[in-house]
Write a protein that holds these residues in place. Sequence first.
Motif, mmCIF file in Angstrom:
data_model
loop_
_atom_site.group_PDB
_atom_site.id
_atom_site.type_symbol
_atom_site.label_atom_id
_atom_site.label_comp_id
_atom_site.label_asym_id
_atom_site.label_seq_id
_atom_site.Cartn_x
_atom_site.Cartn_y
_atom_site.Cartn_z
ATOM 1 N N LEU A 261 88.082 59.160 54.838
ATOM 2 C CA LEU A 261 87.043 58.581 53.992
ATOM 3 C C LEU A 261 86.582 59.696 53.046
ATOM 4 N N ARG A 262 86.730 59.460 51.748
ATOM 5 C CA ARG A 262 86.510 60.496 50.729
ATOM 6 C C ARG A 262 85.163 60.331 50.036
ATOM 7 N N SER A 263 84.634 61.453 49.555
ATOM 8 C CA SER A 263 83.391 61.476 48.761
ATOM 9 C C SER A 263 82.318 60.639 49.439
ATOM 10 N N ILE A 264 82.066 61.000 50.659
ATOM 11 C CA ILE A 264 81.187 60.165 51.488
ATOM 12 C C ILE A 264 79.732 60.209 51.034
ATOM 13 N N LEU B 22 86.526 46.576 46.222
ATOM 14 C CA LEU B 22 86.006 47.591 47.140
ATOM 15 C C LEU B 22 87.158 48.463 47.642
ATOM 16 N N LYS B 23 86.973 49.768 47.530
ATOM 17 C CA LYS B 23 88.052 50.700 47.902
ATOM 18 C C LYS B 23 87.751 51.456 49.182
ATOM 19 N N GLY B 24 86.621 51.112 49.794
ATOM 20 C CA GLY B 24 86.264 51.812 51.014
ATOM 21 C C GLY B 24 85.027 51.186 51.601
ATOM 22 N N PHE B 25 84.432 51.840 52.597
ATOM 23 C CA PHE B 25 83.173 51.334 53.131
ATOM 24 C C PHE B 25 82.093 51.523 52.072
ATOM 25 N N MET B 26 81.148 50.591 52.036
ATOM 26 C CA MET B 26 80.161 50.570 50.963
ATOM 27 C C MET B 26 79.269 51.800 50.946
ATOM 28 N N ARG B 27 79.042 52.326 49.751
ATOM 29 C CA ARG B 27 77.970 53.293 49.539
ATOM 30 C C ARG B 27 76.689 52.492 49.338
ATOM 31 N N LEU C 117 74.597 54.710 57.891
ATOM 32 C CA LEU C 117 75.818 54.114 57.351
ATOM 33 C C LEU C 117 76.516 55.178 56.513
ATOM 34 N N ILE C 118 77.836 55.185 56.584
ATOM 35 C CA ILE C 118 78.604 56.161 55.821
ATOM 36 C C ILE C 118 79.571 55.408 54.896
ATOM 37 N N GLY C 119 79.406 55.629 53.609
ATOM 38 C CA GLY C 119 80.282 54.982 52.627
ATOM 39 C C GLY C 119 81.232 55.989 52.014
ATOM 40 N N GLY C 120 82.274 55.494 51.377
ATOM 41 C CA GLY C 120 83.221 56.387 50.726
ATOM 42 C C GLY C 120 84.516 55.660 50.422
ATOM 43 N N ASP C 121 85.467 56.362 49.817
ATOM 44 C CA ASP C 121 86.759 55.772 49.470
ATOM 45 C C ASP C 121 87.747 55.993 50.607
ATOM 46 N N LEU C 122 88.436 54.922 50.957
ATOM 47 C CA LEU C 122 89.378 54.983 52.075
ATOM 48 C C LEU C 122 90.769 55.416 51.627
ATOM 49 N N GLU C 123 91.424 56.196 52.479
ATOM 50 C CA GLU C 123 92.865 56.406 52.391
ATOM 51 C C GLU C 123 93.402 56.145 53.792
#
Lengths: 481, 481
Positions: A185-188, A122-127, A224-230
């Motif tokens: 959070l990218r590409s949410i 998992l690279k971020g919060f779940m989509r 809920l907001i998912g996406g890739d974390l930096e």
Amino acid sequence: MSLTIKLTITPHIISLNLHPKQRAKIPAYSLGFRPKAIYHSNALIPILYNNKQPRMSQASVSGSVIKSSLIEPDGGVVVDVIVPESERGSKTLEAESLPKVRLARIDVEWVHVISEGWASPLKGFMRENEYLQSLHFNSLRMENGAVVNMSLPIVLAIDDETKENIGSSKDVGLVGPDGDLLAVLRSIEIYKHNKEERIARTWGTTAPGLPYVEEFITPAGNWLIGGDLEVLKPIKYNDGLDHYRLSPQQLRKEFDRRQADAVFAFQLRNPVHNGHALLMNDTRRRLLEMGYKNPILLLHPLGGFTKADDVPLDVRMEQHSKVLEDGVLDPETTIVAIFPSPMHYAGPTEVQWHAKARVNAGANFYIVGRDPAGMGHPTEKRDLYDPDHGKKVLSMAPGLEKLNILPFRVAAYDTVAKKMAFFDPSRSKDFLFISGTKMRTYARAGENPPDGFMCPSGWEVLVKYYERLQAEEATPAAVSA
Amino acid sequence: MSLTIKLTITPHIISLNLHPKQRAKIPAYSLGFRPKAIYHSNALIPILYNNKQPRMSQASVSGSVIKSSLIEPDGGVVVDVIVPESERGSKTLEAESLPKVRLARIDVEWVHVISEGWASPLKGFMRENEYLQSLHFNSLRMENGAVVNMSLPIVLAIDDETKENIGSSKDVGLVGPDGDLLAVLRSIEIYKHNKEERIARTWGTTAPGLPYVEEFITPAGNWLIGGDLEVLKPIKYNDGLDHYRLSPQQLRKEFDRRQADAVFAFQLRNPVHNGHALLMNDTRRRLLEMGYKNPILLLHPLGGFTKADDVPLDVRMEQHSKVLEDGVLDPETTIVAIFPSPMHYAGPTEVQWHAKARVNAGANFYIVGRDPAGMGHPTEKRDLYDPDHGKKVLSMAPGLEKLNILPFRVAAYDTVAKKMAFFDPSRSKDFLFISGTKMRTYARAGENPPDGFMCPSGWEVLVKYYERLQAEEATPAAVSA
């Protein structure tokens, strides 16, 4: 080994308030009469990471067979989404221009967990696709068809207003409770937060009074907001315990450095008593019998959110130190580190998360006992989960086939031998079960548990904590204000 | 084809109570003005199974490429635990000597389901390991490591008294609600029935008012008993519909006999309207476009328990017959059969069961629409499940990777074209959504739905059913007694 620090046991342990009779029954070593070298793992870490020539490569040169890791992390690599220092400035500048999401304390704990790769892949919060798989299957299917375990939804909730503010932006900035910009959070993807369904499927109940639910889900937003974390810089707590917060990568390196050929993880959120110790020492014995030469114990207390009546992290860390100093556990073959995850108290669902995260940190053996991650039912007089379900579910969990699960017999206080021992059903009346609740009740009342239940110096830490707590509780609010 | 029966449409359809204006808008074929041959699948079955030389082998001789099945059943073979006739006497005698478990109506439906292999590789009611995997992972890992889907717990509940009566017996006899000895359950395992957890994890809610829960779980015992089934003779209902109840093996043989090169299953528990038909016909068109030469539709109404306000099975079967007679669906490429499972109304969890069971029956394509197996929330004014979750969860479900999932666009009534059509969001105001509830409301009120919603002869079946129902409801109890 050159990278160890010698400590001498301080004599304060002897000042424990024990009856002479009780004293006589405590093994000499646990009273600290035998000064010995303590190899305190965590003090080593700064040295380790400043060491330009890591141990591992030296060992390789000398011909030892050392695997860079004993078990593959889920997805093949340990996720690391912490922005390199060279890019922090530009990323921060960019993040400042994005719509913001304000994080609750619990969200920061999850940012920490994700950023270091505990939840790999998992690279971020779940989509939503990940969320649904987690909720329904306790696992994720990856693009290559491989299945990884993922039993808890790792999600970020937002409210209607925040959703509206975000509008059609593809990225958002994540702001900590103190207003610090922590991450991007990218590409949410924003999707509905059906709290009832999430709770029912995660805990197997919707009864009021589940600590994580009451604290963090009920008050949370409906999206809920998912996406890739930096993550803009490593998450630190500045509570004097950050040196214990080793990342999965740091732990893997440390296992390699120690030339571990087996790593067995022990998850706990309670003080270590001699029953736990029995079990960890017995596990080591079993691993040696199995032919392993250097099994290393990862004593891995959970450091995130715990319920109000659990013993706080700083007290537990102090207690764990005493247990090592006292020699109840062997410091030379033990690494103590903090697992940064919050606690769900979701029993069989959560124990999978506890095990999976340790796989990512390089543990290839996992100890599981009675009712892991369990608690009492919030509204009924019974355990919330069947005490055997945790180990059963864990042993069948998708994605954890590669992990060696070590279920263990229950340890209880043997009133004849006057020590913690594996429960023997043939003389069950000789055994006393001392639950976490019971233990806390003793400590709160200033009573001593039976001899041999816990090393005295560790017990003293608890007694002092409860004395402090009672003193604080007794202080009128007006005075403390 | 020699094994078909020619029927001529009876003219009673014309007697439908339609305004002349409405009549004018119904396509001629659906009013039955065009007498045509009906190839009624299910009337064939007795012939098929009395035929010593099945079609398949003839076809093989003639050189056609026919696979004995298009998709492998879960576990590799279709489970069949019906005792061969030669052993029935001795097994019955043995069963009579065993402790007895009295089955509820729902349990008999599950015995039926298991006995014919719909739940393959499950050979009986779940033991605890299977139950836990089903509850937590919606799947079972088999001894060879393969994963099969299993989203619903298929369990048998017993009460304290029955448990006590069983004592230490390894096998029990299962007795139907009428006192008939139906089956033996071997190598039993009795474990706790935590109803709250079962409900929460299966439905994602514990709100009161879930039909299956209220009828069958709340009143059930506090223990579950698992074991291997031996069913003493095939389960029959003697309701005039048994000839529609084809087993997975019978269906597989029929698909082969018809030389199907694709089988697409359509699960339903409601009358077929033209939106359903559009979808099924469109699926066939798509399959032909994909290069399949002979796609066969399995129109597969659910025949077990349904909630009180659903249309009963016998009425639905009559309605489905009319739809085929009317030519709305092509009888030559359609098989109508009853799926004997009870309905859970458990949305995304249940749709996996619906699909998995059809895999076992030989379907390699599965149509999934909006909110499958869904219903309104029992206590809140909303759908219990997100209408898109069913198809999302199904498409990611473990063990169903081999099945082709066919999600479809929503069909709705196009008020301009005056027919059911795929919803076009660009002119959304032209579309009318007619839910199952709305459809039942029309029929109950004796009102006609918009032209083109359903074939008139099918609609007439529903209207007559509701007239009967209302007449019964209007009859004072004293008179009917």
